[in-house]
Design an enzyme around this catalytic site. Structure first.
Site, PDB file in Angstrom:
ATOM      1  CG  ASP A 222      -1.964   1.713  10.423  1.00  0.00           C
ATOM      2  OD1 ASP A 222      -2.058   0.806   9.589  1.00  0.00           O
ATOM      3  OD2 ASP A 222      -2.382   2.864  10.212  1.00  0.00           O
TER       4      ASP A 222
ATOM      5  CD  GLU B 257      -2.335   4.537   4.203  1.00  0.00           C
ATOM      6  OE1 GLU B 257      -1.411   4.695   5.023  1.00  0.00           O
ATOM      7  OE2 GLU B 257      -2.808   3.416   3.939  1.00  0.00           O
TER       8      GLU B 257
HETATM    9  C1  BGC Z   1      -0.046  -1.943   0.367  1.00  0.00           C
HETATM   10  C2  BGC Z   1      -1.544  -1.853   0.632  1.00  0.00           C
HETATM   11  C3  BGC Z   1      -1.801  -1.425   2.045  1.00  0.00           C
HETATM   12  C4  BGC Z   1      -1.086  -0.162   2.314  1.00  0.00           C
HETATM   13  C5  BGC Z   1      -1.311   0.216   3.731  1.00  0.00           C
HETATM   14  C6  BGC Z   1       0.616  -0.651   0.730  1.00  0.00           C
HETATM   15  O1  BGC Z   1       2.011  -0.782   0.599  1.00  0.00           O
HETATM   16  O2  BGC Z   1       0.196  -2.262  -0.988  1.00  0.00           O
HETATM   17  O3  BGC Z   1      -2.107  -3.117   0.448  1.00  0.00           O
HETATM   18  O4  BGC Z   1      -3.152  -1.296   2.354  1.00  0.00           O
HETATM   19  O5  BGC Z   1       0.295  -0.295   2.052  1.00  0.00           O
HETATM   20  O6  BGC Z   1      -0.771   1.428   3.999  1.00  0.00           O
HETATM   21  C1  BGC Z   2      -3.623   2.423   7.175  1.00  0.00           C
HETATM   22  C2  BGC Z   2      -4.762   1.819   7.934  1.00  0.00           C
HETATM   23  C3  BGC Z   2      -5.170   0.511   7.325  1.00  0.00           C
HETATM   24  C4  BGC Z   2      -3.961  -0.400   7.217  1.00  0.00           C
HETATM   25  C5  BGC Z   2      -4.252  -1.737   6.586  1.00  0.00           C
HETATM   26  C6  BGC Z   2      -2.508   1.433   6.958  1.00  0.00           C
HETATM   27  O1  BGC Z   2      -1.501   1.979   6.191  1.00  0.00           O
HETATM   28  O2  BGC Z   2      -3.121   3.527   7.899  1.00  0.00           O
HETATM   29  O3  BGC Z   2      -5.838   2.712   7.963  1.00  0.00           O
HETATM   30  O4  BGC Z   2      -6.168  -0.072   8.107  1.00  0.00           O
HETATM   31  O5  BGC Z   2      -2.970   0.223   6.441  1.00  0.00           O
HETATM   32  O6  BGC Z   2      -4.386  -1.648   5.219  1.00  0.00           O
END
Ligand code: BGC
Ligand code: BGC
Length: 841
Positions: A325, A526
């Site tokens: 991840d 998140e």
């Molecule tokens: C990004 C997102 C990404 C996420 C994943 C962020 O900092 O801008 O594009 O899906 O992190 O956790």
């Molecule tokens: C998230 C994932 C996601 C990845 C890509 C991560 O921060 O935990 O679920 O697939 O970002 O965006």
């Protein structure tokens, strides 16, 4: 002071002590010597190893160079690589993160997605620079429909699907999602999330189907089969994509519901509760598993060989690939984003490395295989798994992305057929919690007031992971083809000859027969959604005020509550005649009206069928889960009224905010990952005050941008060009006396990006203009540029502040040439007496 090493220091110490870096893990790991077969089953996996596939994989593998092999294990992000990088290095895969679009264009069309997919694919099979012709694959977070794409059908988030408890419907949703994804040329979806959520304070609660493993297990299999197709029937044909069962393992069981936190479950609980989605998903043939950010007993999963290799691969029999991840490898003890042999040694097959760290990481891995820090056999195993998935997915045989069956098919994206599936899901996800005197179903020939900031707000009803990562910054026009909750109500009512009045704040011209108030949580994703208790609108109960106002006017109130989790809403329940938990319905909010109104002959077309897959809390701090020993939620798992049922909830639920008896005062978070309610981030410049609502603000006086510290976007980079201030403030005064009595300090992490030439002052603001200014420069004289440091200032230093009525506990002012990064702002109680207090002047 917190000890923090800079990234480069860590990199160096790890490189110098490579041996001890990789040994570190096993010395610390409390579980590494367990016998996995005692607890974990060997699964009967539907996708069997096919000798022809294996032979093909071996043939490809035997022709690859070390560099080509390592490139297969690197997954960069579209914002950090170019097509030319793909041609030069031949990455095995790449991703677009939440809110990342081709050409950085939010309104990119299917053609634009296809163009990028085709260009990356062609570059990957172009052997002129790297000598490799292995097709790359593109992964995306299509977690409730193809949610990064304008016009896509966004289904209810998983929490709502859990309430629907209908695996056949789930499979249809997955099939529809696969088709929309294929229309954009993408091969691989990072779903389903099979977290079993045990503490609803977690910001990803809504990504889980349930607090109980039962539904999660059934659903995991249904989603995987819907996305990938049925083995022996239509597995991985041109209507299907690769799935990812995530996040392995225990993401829903961290202490206090902390995102990326520590799970303290026993190994048996880890299997019985948290792993059931893997039993379902792996058996159904999921081809990829994503490692989780969380730790298990203090060990980050990305570096846990026992879980990734012994349990998942060797014991349960998973022969697909494990993807990391978002720089999750960098969180392993002794690792950085740029350097982490530990992860591959533990069993990670692909590093998700979505920053410019991909290049050093790749070079380090090449060197580490050469020097034996990573065994050649481990690298070969990782690449074999990646190739196996690619061969099974037909990537070597299917036409290129632009020439596949569904490529560029704009009609499929948000098609009527898919929206119908979503509408069914919305109807089945609604849970009726209260229905006094059978107020629902409503007679549509009456006059209705539709109020609340969720009524006509598709972004709010869709939640996080909707066009943007956080789901913020969208307007209704960003969801073409979708409908707000109000849209559906208006249509049903007008068709029947009734009338509606829409007013967010609840004023009306004509007194309504019934008011429908739509309110709830604003979008988050998140860790930004982590909360420290479940009280709705703590410290700022404006929706309650609206409900009470309507009630006082003698109007019957139906509440439609939008949320990513159950919340403590006793006062709001008391103030409502009917109350519906609508979760996060997605783009087809209009379908709610299908259920709440009578159609012909005083009968509704649809009844409520949704049942709680999460227990509804009785107090803000209750974390009740089905089968707990002393289980006493307000409404239990499985609860949900139908139109035949009599109402159970009176208007006399306990409204006092009960926090656990004798509980310690926990730190008050002001800015932790993001701004915490009720506080708002405000900018005071040029005699004006504005709330900061996007992640970047550029003014002549100063600029503020979110940036990464420990995790994504958990810090603020503030640059002053002229006199200005940044503050955390609330519309209502907060009572900070309990903190003052506990000798609390206001504490924050700060990094000076250059030596300031203007003074930096910190102040607090209370009612009637009382405030206190402290000059921080005395604290900052010993601070080194570019080093994080924790600053703590006792509340006692703010001597003139009336702590009973604080509007802003944190206001930082400065002028030209001040450049800082700030994170983790909180008020922390202390047991020590205040006598030794040193205050800045
Ligand atoms: C990004 C997102 C990404 C996420 C994943 C962020 O900092 O801008 O594009 O899906 O992190 O956790
Ligand atoms: C998230 C994932 C996601 C990845 C890509 C991560 O921060 O935990 O679920 O697939 O970002 O965006």
């Amino acid at each position: 002071m917190k000890k923090l090493l800079s990234q480069s220091t860590l990199l160096l110490s790890c490189a110098l002590a490579m041996q001890s870096c990789s040994n570190d893990m096993s010395q610390q790991d409390p579980v590494v010597n367990q016998d996995a077969s005692k607890i974990w089953p060997s699964l009967n996996i539907k996708v069997k190893q096919d000798p022809a596939v294996e032979q093909r994989v071996e043939t490809i593998l035997s022709g690859m160079t070390l560099e080509q092999k390592v490139a297969q294990t690197i997954q960069p992000e579209i914002r950090d690589i170019s097509v030319e990088d793909m041609r030069r290095y031949g990455f095995g895969s790449f991703l677009n993160g939440g809110g990342a679009f081709p050409n950085n264009n939010k309104h990119a069309k299917a053609e634009d997605w296809i163009t990028l997919a085709e260009d990356m694919y062609q570059a990957s099979i172009d052997d002129s620079l790297d000598g490799s012709t292995i097709p790359t694959m593109w992964g995306t977070d299509a977690v409730h429909g193809h949610n990064n794409v304008i016009g896509a059908t966004l289904f209810p988030h998983n929490i709502g699907l859990g309430a629907a408890h209908n695996p056949a419907l789930i499979k249809k949703i997955a099939q529809a999602t696969a088709q929309e994804v294929l229309a954009t040329g993408i091969d691989w979806v990072f779903a389903p999330t099979v977290a079993v959520v045990r503490d609803d304070r977690w910001g990803r609660t809504y990504e889980g189907y349930s607090e109980d493993p039962e539904i999660v297990r059934d659903y995991a299999a249904a989603i995987v089969e819907g996305l990938q197709g049925d083995v022996g029937v239509d597995f991985m044909d041109q209507q299907h994509v690769i799935s990812t069962t995530k996040h392995f393992l225990g993401d829903g069981g961290t202490e206090n519901g902390d995102d990326q936190g520590n799970n303290l479950a026993s190994e048996q609980e880890l299997f019985d509760i948290h792993a059931q989605g893997y039993v379902g998903g792996l058996s159904a043939g999921t081809q990829t598993v994503m490692a989780s950010f969380n730790s298990w007993h203090g060990i980050k999963n990305h570096g846990n060989k026992y879980l990734l290799t012994d349990v998942l691969k060797n014991q349960m029999g998973f022969d697909g690939l494990v993807v990391g991840d978002w720089n999750g490898h960098g969180q392993i003890k002794g690792c950085t984003n740029e350097n982490c042999p530990q992860a591959m040694n533990a069993g990670l097959d692909i590093y998700m490395v979505p920053t410019d760290a991909w290049k050093p990481l790749m070079n380090n891995l090449i060197a580490q295989v050469k020097s034996g820090v990573i065994a050649q056999s481990r690298l070969d195993d990782a690449v074999r798994r990646i190739l196996r998935v690619k061969v099974r997915a037909g990537l070597f045989d299917k036409p290129s992305p632009a020439h596949r069956q569904l490529a560029g098919n704009n009609e499929i994206i948000g098609s009527q057929a898919h929206r119908e599936i979503a509408r069914q899901a919305v109807r089945e996800s609604l849970v009726l919690l209260k229905n006094k005197q059978h107020l629902l179903p409503l007679d549509p020939t009456q006059h209705f007031l539709i109020a609340g900031d969720g009524a006509d707000n598709i972004g709010k009803q869709s939640g996080g992971w909707s066009i943007t990562w956080q789901g913020t910054g969208n307007v209704n026009a960003d969801f073409p083809g979708g409908s707000s909750i109000y849209d559906g109500i208006k249509q049903q009512v007008e068709q029947a000859g009734g009338s509606t009045e829409l007013s967010v704040s609840g004023e009306y011209r004509q007194k309504p027969d019934v008011a429908i108030v739509v309110f709830g949580e604003d979008p988050y994703a998140e860790g930004n959604g982590d909360v420290d208790n479940l009280e709705y609108q703590r410290g700022n109960k404006k929706d309650l005020a609206l409900l009470r106002q309507l009630k006082a006017d003698g109007i019957k109130v139906v509440s439609i509550f939008i949320s990513g989790r159950p919340m403590w809403v006793n006062p709001e329940l008391n103030a409502s005649d009917a109350f519906i938990a609508a979760w996060l319905p997605g783009t087809e909010g209009g379908a709610i009206a299908d259920v709440i109104f009578n159609a012909a002959e005083q009968k509704p077309n649809y009844d409520f069928v949704g049942k709680l897959s999460f227990s509804w809390p009785n107090t803000p701090t209750q974390h009740a889960n089905r089968f707990d020993p002393e289980y006493a939620p307000l409404l239990p798992y499985g609860f949900g009224l139908t139109y035949q049922d009599d109402n159970l909830l009176g208007d006399d639920l306990n409204e006092t905010v009960q926090t656990a008896e004798g509980a310690q005062l926990s730190p008050m978070k002001l800015f932790s990952l993001t701004v915490q309610a009720p506080w708002e981030l405000r900018i005071n410049a040029n005699q004006q005050t504005k709330a900061m609502t996007s992640s970047v603000v550029e003014l002549p006086e100063l600029s503020v941008k979110t940036t990464d510290y420990h995790v994504q976007e958990d810090a603020l980079h503030i640059m002053w060009h002229k006199e200005a201030a940044v503050s955390l403030a609330s519309n209502f005064p907060e009572d900070l006396r309990p903190y003052q009595e506990k000798n609390a300090s206001i504490s924050f992490d700060l990094k000076l990006n250059q030596l300031p030439s203007s003074p930096i002052t910190l102040s607090m603001q209370c009612e009637n203009g009382c405030s206190k200014l402290l000059d921080l420069n005395t604290q900052l004289t010993n601070v080194q540029v570019n080093q994080w440091q924790q600053i703590s200032i006792p509340l006692a230093c703010f001597s003139d502040v009336n702590f009973a009525r604080v509007y802003s506990p944190f206001k930082l002012s400065s002028g030209a040439k001040t450049d800082i990064t700030l994170s983790n702002i909180r008020i922390v109680p202390s047991e020590k007496s205040a006598e030794t207090t040193h205050c800045p002047q």
